[in-house]
Design a protein around this motif. Structure first.
Motif, short mmCIF file in Angstrom:
data_model
loop_
_atom_site.label_atom_id
_atom_site.label_comp_id
_atom_site.label_asym_id
_atom_site.label_seq_id
_atom_site.Cartn_x
_atom_site.Cartn_y
_atom_site.Cartn_z
N MET A 103 0.76 -1.22 0.14
CA MET A 103 -0.11 -0.23 -0.04
C MET A 103 0.71 1.08 0.20
N LYS A 104 0.60 2.26 -0.78
CA LYS A 104 1.41 3.52 -1.07
C LYS A 104 0.81 4.29 0.14
N LYS A 105 -0.52 4.33 0.58
CA LYS A 105 -1.09 5.41 1.19
C LYS A 105 -1.20 4.88 2.68
N LYS A 106 -1.08 5.60 3.80
CA LYS A 106 -1.18 5.14 5.07
C LYS A 106 -2.74 4.76 5.29
N SER A 107 -3.00 3.74 5.73
CA SER A 107 -4.71 3.47 5.94
C SER A 107 -5.07 4.09 7.17
N ALA A 108 -6.54 4.55 6.96
CA ALA A 108 -7.33 5.57 7.85
C ALA A 108 -8.06 4.44 8.94
N THR A 109 -7.88 3.25 8.36
CA THR A 109 -8.73 2.16 9.30
C THR A 109 -8.26 2.22 10.70
N ASP A 110 -9.33 2.15 11.66
CA ASP A 110 -8.85 1.92 13.24
C ASP A 110 -8.70 0.28 13.13
N TRP A 111 -7.38 -0.22 13.11
CA TRP A 111 -7.25 -1.79 12.79
C TRP A 111 -7.71 -2.12 14.31
N LYS A 112 -7.08 -1.65 15.45
CA LYS A 112 -7.20 -2.33 16.52
C LYS A 112 -8.70 -2.30 17.16
N ARG A 113 -9.43 -1.30 16.65
CA ARG A 113 -11.11 -1.67 17.06
C ARG A 113 -11.60 -2.49 16.23
N LEU A 114 -11.37 -2.54 14.79
CA LEU A 114 -11.70 -3.61 14.00
C LEU A 114 -11.41 -4.81 14.60
N ALA A 115 -10.22 -5.26 14.96
CA ALA A 115 -9.64 -6.43 15.33
C ALA A 115 -10.58 -6.97 16.70
N ALA A 116 -10.77 -6.14 17.55
CA ALA A 116 -11.70 -6.25 18.64
C ALA A 116 -13.34 -6.57 18.40
N ALA A 117 -13.67 -5.96 17.50
CA ALA A 117 -14.99 -6.42 17.09
C ALA A 117 -15.30 -7.71 16.57
N SER A 118 -16.80 -8.18 17.01
CA SER A 118 -17.00 -9.37 16.51
C SER A 118 -17.63 -9.43 15.11
N ASP A 119 -18.07 -10.51 14.75
CA ASP A 119 -18.19 -10.46 13.19
C ASP A 119 -19.65 -9.71 13.13
N GLU A 120 -20.44 -9.86 13.88
CA GLU A 120 -21.75 -9.19 13.93
C GLU A 120 -21.73 -7.70 14.14
N GLN A 121 -20.60 -7.13 14.63
CA GLN A 121 -20.38 -5.64 14.76
C GLN A 121 -19.89 -5.13 13.67
N ILE A 122 -19.81 -5.91 12.52
CA ILE A 122 -18.66 -5.29 11.41
C ILE A 122 -20.01 -4.94 10.13
N ASP A 123 -20.17 -3.98 9.84
CA ASP A 123 -21.23 -3.75 8.94
C ASP A 123 -20.51 -3.92 7.47
N THR A 124 -21.18 -5.01 7.01
CA THR A 124 -20.87 -5.41 5.66
C THR A 124 -21.79 -5.04 4.53
N SER A 125 -22.70 -4.08 4.82
CA SER A 125 -24.01 -4.09 4.13
C SER A 125 -23.54 -3.50 2.58
N GLU A 126 -22.44 -2.84 2.60
CA GLU A 126 -21.95 -2.12 1.17
C GLU A 126 -21.03 -3.09 0.29
N MET A 127 -20.94 -4.57 0.91
CA MET A 127 -20.10 -5.34 0.34
C MET A 127 -20.99 -6.54 -0.33
N PRO A 128 -20.71 -6.73 -1.65
CA PRO A 128 -21.54 -7.72 -2.22
C PRO A 128 -21.26 -9.24 -2.01
N GLU A 129 -22.03 -10.13 -1.81
CA GLU A 129 -21.64 -11.37 -1.41
C GLU A 129 -20.88 -12.00 -2.54
#
Length: 87
Positions: free
Chosen positions: A1-27
């Motif tokens: 990756m050339k750009k620094k990620s703006a994702t809060d990876w620690k918060r995402l890693a601590a979240a359960s699958d149910e807490q992650i919003d995947t509504s914009e991701m196609p199956e």
């Protein structure tokens, strides 16, 4: 990756699958992995002079020692590239 990620990876890693919003991701369709292709950087055969004890240590780690050496060299390369971008 050339750009620094703006994702809060620690918060995402601590979240359960149910807490992650995947509504914009196609199956993924059932055939996705049947059609998927893995593209790896090409390997190049080289001759290097490495200290005997260093090579011996890597070989003692077992099968795949060349891959481990390559991963360490890649990690060093990426770290140097990131440092150069910051300066």
């Amino acid at each position: 990756m050339k750009k620094k990620s703006a994702t809060d990876w620690k918060r995402l890693a601590a979240a359960s699958d149910e807490q992650i919003d995947t509504s914009e991701m196609p199956e993924l369709a059932a055939d996705f992995f049947e059609r998927a292709e893995l593209h790896l950087p090409p390997k190049q055969t080289v001759t290097m002079r490495i200290d005997a004890d260093v090579l011996s240590w890597f070989k003692e780690q077992g099968h795949g020692y060349q891959t481990r050496i390559n991963k360490l060299l890649r990690a060093y390369m990426v770290a140097q590239q990131q440092q150069q971008r910051r300066t």
